[in-house]
Design a protein around this motif. Sequence first.
Motif, PDB file in Angstrom:
ATOM      1  N   LEU A 146      27.124  -4.066 -18.831  1.00  0.00           N
ATOM      2  CA  LEU A 146      26.392  -5.299 -19.120  1.00  0.00           C
ATOM      3  C   LEU A 146      25.941  -5.306 -20.571  1.00  0.00           C
ATOM      4  O   LEU A 146      25.240  -4.405 -21.026  1.00  0.00           O
ATOM      5  N   ASP A 147      26.312  -6.356 -21.293  1.00  0.00           N
ATOM      6  CA  ASP A 147      25.956  -6.500 -22.699  1.00  0.00           C
ATOM      7  C   ASP A 147      24.937  -7.626 -22.824  1.00  0.00           C
ATOM      8  O   ASP A 147      24.641  -8.340 -21.867  1.00  0.00           O
ATOM      9  N   GLY A 148      24.404  -7.809 -24.009  1.00  0.00           N
ATOM     10  CA  GLY A 148      23.405  -8.841 -24.250  1.00  0.00           C
ATOM     11  C   GLY A 148      22.039  -8.214 -24.501  1.00  0.00           C
ATOM     12  O   GLY A 148      21.708  -7.165 -23.947  1.00  0.00           O
ATOM     13  N   ASP A 149      21.246  -8.840 -25.354  1.00  0.00           N
ATOM     14  CA  ASP A 149      19.969  -8.265 -25.764  1.00  0.00           C
ATOM     15  C   ASP A 149      19.045  -7.991 -24.581  1.00  0.00           C
ATOM     16  O   ASP A 149      18.306  -7.001 -24.572  1.00  0.00           O
ATOM     17  N   CYS A 150      19.049  -8.863 -23.566  1.00  0.00           N
ATOM     18  CA  CYS A 150      18.133  -8.695 -22.434  1.00  0.00           C
ATOM     19  C   CYS A 150      18.418  -7.428 -21.646  1.00  0.00           C
ATOM     20  O   CYS A 150      17.525  -6.870 -20.989  1.00  0.00           O
ATOM     21  N   GLN A 151      19.657  -6.938 -21.712  1.00  0.00           N
ATOM     22  CA  GLN A 151      20.018  -5.781 -20.893  1.00  0.00           C
ATOM     23  C   GLN A 151      19.346  -4.500 -21.356  1.00  0.00           C
ATOM     24  O   GLN A 151      19.206  -3.552 -20.570  1.00  0.00           O
ATOM     25  N   ARG A 152      18.903  -4.448 -22.611  1.00  0.00           N
ATOM     26  CA  ARG A 152      18.197  -3.259 -23.080  1.00  0.00           C
ATOM     27  C   ARG A 152      16.879  -3.079 -22.328  1.00  0.00           C
ATOM     28  O   ARG A 152      16.512  -1.969 -21.960  1.00  0.00           O
ATOM     29  N   GLU A 153      16.190  -4.193 -22.100  1.00  0.00           N
ATOM     30  CA  GLU A 153      14.954  -4.137 -21.312  1.00  0.00           C
ATOM     31  C   GLU A 153      15.265  -3.814 -19.852  1.00  0.00           C
ATOM     32  O   GLU A 153      14.583  -3.001 -19.224  1.00  0.00           O
ATOM     33  N   PRO A 177       0.823  -1.218   0.000  1.00  0.00           N
ATOM     34  CA  PRO A 177       0.000   0.000   0.000  1.00  0.00           C
ATOM     35  C   PRO A 177       0.855   1.265   0.000  1.00  0.00           C
ATOM     36  O   PRO A 177       1.742   1.434   0.841  1.00  0.00           O
ATOM     37  N   GLY A 178       0.597   2.128  -0.964  1.00  0.00           N
ATOM     38  CA  GLY A 178       1.277   3.410  -1.022  1.00  0.00           C
ATOM     39  C   GLY A 178       2.705   3.365  -1.518  1.00  0.00           C
ATOM     40  O   GLY A 178       3.351   4.414  -1.637  1.00  0.00           O
ATOM     41  N   VAL A 179       3.231   2.173  -1.825  1.00  0.00           N
ATOM     42  CA  VAL A 179       4.621   2.042  -2.270  1.00  0.00           C
ATOM     43  C   VAL A 179       4.643   2.000  -3.796  1.00  0.00           C
ATOM     44  O   VAL A 179       4.011   1.131  -4.405  1.00  0.00           O
ATOM     45  N   PRO A 180       5.363   2.911  -4.449  1.00  0.00           N
ATOM     46  CA  PRO A 180       5.419   2.898  -5.912  1.00  0.00           C
ATOM     47  C   PRO A 180       5.932   1.557  -6.428  1.00  0.00           C
ATOM     48  O   PRO A 180       6.824   0.947  -5.834  1.00  0.00           O
ATOM     49  N   ALA A 181       5.353   1.114  -7.543  1.00  0.00           N
ATOM     50  CA  ALA A 181       5.755  -0.148  -8.166  1.00  0.00           C
ATOM     51  C   ALA A 181       6.081   0.093  -9.633  1.00  0.00           C
ATOM     52  O   ALA A 181       5.399   0.865 -10.316  1.00  0.00           O
ATOM     53  N   VAL A 182       7.123  -0.575 -10.094  1.00  0.00           N
ATOM     54  CA  VAL A 182       7.519  -0.522 -11.501  1.00  0.00           C
ATOM     55  C   VAL A 182       7.508  -1.944 -12.051  1.00  0.00           C
ATOM     56  O   VAL A 182       8.077  -2.846 -11.431  1.00  0.00           O
ATOM     57  N   VAL A 183       6.855  -2.139 -13.183  1.00  0.00           N
ATOM     58  CA  VAL A 183       6.914  -3.415 -13.899  1.00  0.00           C
ATOM     59  C   VAL A 183       7.653  -3.173 -15.202  1.00  0.00           C
ATOM     60  O   VAL A 183       7.292  -2.277 -15.970  1.00  0.00           O
ATOM     61  N   GLY A 184       8.693  -3.956 -15.443  1.00  0.00           N
ATOM     62  CA  GLY A 184       9.533  -3.725 -16.608  1.00  0.00           C
ATOM     63  C   GLY A 184       8.835  -4.012 -17.915  1.00  0.00           C
ATOM     64  O   GLY A 184       8.799  -3.174 -18.821  1.00  0.00           O
ATOM     65  N   ALA A 185       8.271  -5.219 -18.060  1.00  0.00           N
ATOM     66  CA  ALA A 185       7.631  -5.609 -19.305  1.00  0.00           C
ATOM     67  C   ALA A 185       6.441  -6.492 -19.004  1.00  0.00           C
ATOM     68  O   ALA A 185       6.548  -7.447 -18.229  1.00  0.00           O
ATOM     69  N   ALA A 186       5.289  -6.185 -19.613  1.00  0.00           N
ATOM     70  CA  ALA A 186       4.080  -6.995 -19.418  1.00  0.00           C
ATOM     71  C   ALA A 186       3.075  -6.658 -20.497  1.00  0.00           C
ATOM     72  O   ALA A 186       2.889  -5.488 -20.842  1.00  0.00           O
ATOM     73  N   THR A 187       2.429  -7.696 -21.033  1.00  0.00           N
ATOM     74  CA  THR A 187       1.389  -7.512 -22.031  1.00  0.00           C
ATOM     75  C   THR A 187       0.207  -8.416 -21.694  1.00  0.00           C
ATOM     76  O   THR A 187       0.317  -9.338 -20.882  1.00  0.00           O
ATOM     77  N   GLY A 188      -0.928  -8.162 -22.336  1.00  0.00           N
ATOM     78  CA  GLY A 188      -2.078  -9.047 -22.261  1.00  0.00           C
ATOM     79  C   GLY A 188      -2.543  -9.339 -20.847  1.00  0.00           C
ATOM     80  O   GLY A 188      -2.672  -8.454 -19.997  1.00  0.00           O
TER      81      GLY A 188
END
Length: 430
Positions: free
Chosen positions: A240-247, A178-189
Amino acid sequence: MFQNLGAGAYKPGLETTRRLAEAFGSPEKKLRTIHIGGTNGKGSTTSTIAAILQSAGYRTGLFTSPHLVDFRERIRVDGVMIPEEYVCEFVDRYLADPILTALHPTFFELTTVMALRYFADCGVDAAVIEVGLGGRLDSTNIITPELTVVTNISLDHTKLLGDTPEKIAAEKAGIFKPGVPAVVGAATGGVRRVFAEAASEAGAPLTFACDTPKYSRAESDGKGNIIYYGTRRGDIRSELDGDCQRENANTVLTALESLADIFPAIDNAAVARGFAEVCSLTGLYGRWSRVHHTLGDFELYTDTGHNAGGWEYLGPTLGRMAEELQAKGRKLTMVVGFVDDKDINAIMERMPRQARYIFTRPSVQRGRSASSTAETAEAHGLHGTVVEEGVTEALRLAASETQTGDAVFVGGSTFIVADLIPALEKSAVK
């Protein structure tokens, strides 16, 4: 330990952890924390945020799992591992109290409370806490953080967390407060709907990082780094390199918009240093790393990607590498092994077809035999050599069959990467 036993070591619920923490002075109530979960990328995200806080001058605790070689890797303050003496004294205190031992805490429950107590004793300004497994019933969920982050969702630990992405998302969203900001990196549907509903029910202000890119473009510099151009913090070079690091980078930059209000000393210089020196500042290892070695004139890479979600990024990266090497008359050798509770069929579908393979076994109890891995690989058109003796022998074989300009990748499981470190130290493969 879950590391050795898998699901048999998992004890969901927070009561034991709460009672244990109370016996050790309720350290979670004395800390400012950031709580980070998700299926993939949470280790990189956790370490990068810790590195930025550290670079801003904050005394920073970092709790991650699993460890690769030394248990103390899990608990660090300003990048320095918890002292052996502290670990021993904490365990001795636990063992001397029959009320505590009667709780029969798991390895992870005891380790979580040890980390929180250590951070409180060190007087950290911030503690960045990585979820162990899931979220809602994970031992780390006794904290009330300043910010929660969930990186992404894919199918992993399905026997414990649910057999659909939506069910897993519901478990991960259990860290919202409650009241704590939340960040979700990637999500669909459906996954996105689960997070939105969970945040609304918890009263947590929610931001989806994927909705607003925080950089204009990202490019590899060819030296194992990614440059993120056009961020609000200027152009940023990441170690950090690698495709996943962009997200992951977009998730971190989104999280910083909330963290900058909580920790005002975070400036552009701290962000730049945190990204550029995350490995040296926090001890992070095994995220698409080019490994220094003395085995021959070839490039050696490793990555702790260990599930289908991780291989969605790792597979194409290795595929491009294999194609580029093949065009030059060179080859990529894949030294891979897995534990027995992973859906390796989904992983095999993402592995490069142009590579040669050496199948081996991680040294933990639940390591899948190399012959079993090879049999599954055969069904997916991947053929190679079986080395049951482990990474040391597999790496020795790979090194003996490489030529100048070739490349070797070692991975498939976090525990294969863990085995790589001592393998490189043994004179037998030097």
